[in-house]
Design a protein around this motif. Structure first.
Motif, mmCIF file in Angstrom:
data_model
loop_
_atom_site.group_PDB
_atom_site.id
_atom_site.type_symbol
_atom_site.label_atom_id
_atom_site.label_comp_id
_atom_site.label_asym_id
_atom_site.label_seq_id
_atom_site.Cartn_x
_atom_site.Cartn_y
_atom_site.Cartn_z
ATOM 1 N N PRO A 87 0.838 -1.217 0.000
ATOM 2 C CA PRO A 87 0.000 0.000 0.000
ATOM 3 C C PRO A 87 0.865 1.256 0.000
ATOM 4 O O PRO A 87 1.905 1.316 0.643
ATOM 5 C CB PRO A 87 -0.800 -0.126 1.305
ATOM 6 C CG PRO A 87 -0.750 -1.578 1.651
ATOM 7 C CD PRO A 87 0.566 -2.086 1.148
ATOM 8 N N ARG A 88 0.411 2.265 -0.739
ATOM 9 C CA ARG A 88 1.128 3.524 -0.777
ATOM 10 C C ARG A 88 0.928 4.273 0.544
ATOM 11 O O ARG A 88 -0.183 4.328 1.070
ATOM 12 C CB ARG A 88 0.618 4.376 -1.938
ATOM 13 C CG ARG A 88 0.853 3.733 -3.296
ATOM 14 C CD ARG A 88 0.278 4.598 -4.396
ATOM 15 N NE ARG A 88 0.519 3.991 -5.703
ATOM 16 C CZ ARG A 88 0.086 4.513 -6.856
ATOM 17 N NH1 ARG A 88 -0.607 5.644 -6.837
ATOM 18 N NH2 ARG A 88 0.339 3.904 -7.989
ATOM 19 N N TYR A 91 -1.960 6.688 0.609
ATOM 20 C CA TYR A 91 -3.284 6.053 0.677
ATOM 21 C C TYR A 91 -3.598 5.615 2.106
ATOM 22 O O TYR A 91 -4.721 5.798 2.590
ATOM 23 C CB TYR A 91 -3.325 4.861 -0.263
ATOM 24 C CG TYR A 91 -4.480 3.925 -0.011
ATOM 25 C CD1 TYR A 91 -5.789 4.310 -0.285
ATOM 26 C CD2 TYR A 91 -4.262 2.655 0.521
ATOM 27 C CE1 TYR A 91 -6.857 3.465 -0.035
ATOM 28 C CE2 TYR A 91 -5.322 1.800 0.763
ATOM 29 C CZ TYR A 91 -6.611 2.204 0.485
ATOM 30 O OH TYR A 91 -7.665 1.365 0.738
ATOM 31 N N GLN A 143 -6.665 1.883 -6.075
ATOM 32 C CA GLN A 143 -5.337 1.402 -5.715
ATOM 33 C C GLN A 143 -5.034 0.092 -6.433
ATOM 34 O O GLN A 143 -5.888 -0.783 -6.556
ATOM 35 C CB GLN A 143 -5.223 1.198 -4.199
ATOM 36 C CG GLN A 143 -5.584 2.424 -3.382
ATOM 37 C CD GLN A 143 -4.779 3.638 -3.770
ATOM 38 O OE1 GLN A 143 -3.556 3.591 -3.838
ATOM 39 N NE2 GLN A 143 -5.471 4.744 -4.016
ATOM 40 N N PRO A 150 -5.809 -1.129 -10.852
ATOM 41 C CA PRO A 150 -6.808 -0.231 -10.264
ATOM 42 C C PRO A 150 -7.955 0.019 -11.226
ATOM 43 O O PRO A 150 -7.791 -0.058 -12.450
ATOM 44 C CB PRO A 150 -6.011 1.056 -10.000
ATOM 45 C CG PRO A 150 -4.867 0.992 -10.953
ATOM 46 C CD PRO A 150 -4.513 -0.453 -11.085
#
Length: 296
Positions: A87-88, A91, A143, A150
């Protein structure tokens, strides 16, 4: 072949320009071509013009060149861990910050059930919960994941709007009071129905977003599941073995019932089930090249 179909073919040819046409790349190209043509036909069947349907089908698939390039660079037997997408941080921070007002709004709604003094905060709490919930849903669908690309921005916003409508309707129903006007309850019902219709439409029109390595794994699992369809002899052997095992298990059940009683007779049926599972495993997962050959 129509001009719109030709546009799809030209797009794929441009995306694959300069890439080595391995069997995997050729299979992916044909799969993408079939998906695009099928999606375009669905859109045309719903009244969308030919040029617009081709444009939408291509937009829903996403960056074709990026998909093709990744497929060419992905090893044939890439393990799951090599494909992980973390995960970024932005985010994660956005989701955490949005979860705080959502949790507070939910707490207000729950508290209002126990304390009439906070009834006036219910509409605001329902609105905050619906809005933050919709944003979180839309942001999550935008995402990239380990197995899927995405969603396009427009479709992700559609899911977010549907979630917002559903949460708003549910919040109005949960906070309803006898003194409320009937029109507000009707509006809550309309919101719930609109949310259900939107989710249904989005789900029915959703296209495959899986990455090439995931599609390849699904195809391999499908081939494994179709072992009986591709080997009638194995299917016949499995049927004969299963019939023989169950006949023996039923006979053992009857014998044990009349000799040692019901307390132990069920073991015969359990043994039959285990034997069938073992035979199925040996039949479906037999290593290639180990099939019995007929005698010369």
């Amino acid at each position: 072949m129509t001009d719109d179909s030709l546009a799809i073919h030209r797009l794929l040819d441009e995306a694959y320009a300069g890439l080595e046409m391995t069997p995997e790349a050729r299979d992916l190209k044909e799969e993408m071509r079939a998906n695009l043509v099928a999606r375009m036909a669905e859109l045309q069947g719903s009244g969308v013009s030919g040029a617009e349907s081709a444009r939408r089908a291509m937009a829903e698939l996403g960056d074709i060149r990026a998909i093709v390039t990744e497929a060419a660079a992905t090893p044939t037997a890439a393990p799951w861990l090599d494909q992980r997408v973390r995960p970024r941080p932005a985010y994660v921070i956005r989701t955490l910050l949005l979860s705080l007002p959502a949790a507070a709004a939910l707490a207000v709604l729950v508290w209002s059930v126990l304390d009439t003094a906070v009834h006036g905060w219910q509409p605001l709490a329902a609105a905050v919960l619906a809005l933050t919930g919709g944003i979180i849903v839309a942001d999550a669908l935008r995402q990239e994941t380990t197995s899927s690309y995405p969603l396009p921005a427009a479709r992700a916003l559609g899911y977010g709007a549907a979630a917002t409508l559903g949460l708003a309707g549910a919040g109005c129903v949960a906070a309803a009071r006898p003194e409320w006007p009937v029109g507000l309850l009707v509006a809550a019902g309309v919101l719930l129905v609109a949310s259900a219709v939107a989710f249904t439409y989005l789900g029915v029109t959703q296209t495959n977003r899986h990455k090439p390595w995931m599609v390849r794994l699904q195809r391999e699992h499908q081939e494994m599941a179709d072992v009986f369809a591709g080997d009638p002899a194995a299917a016949a052997r499995f049927g004969i073995y299963t019939a023989a095992i169950w006949l023996a298990a039923l006979a053992g059940f009857a014998v044990l019932t009349f000799t040692v009683g019901w307390a132990w007779s069920w073991l015969a049926l359990l043994g039959g089930l285990l034997a069938v599972l073992v035979i199925m495993a040996r039949t479906m997962f037999r290593p290639r090249g180990s099939e019995p050959h007929p005698a010369a």
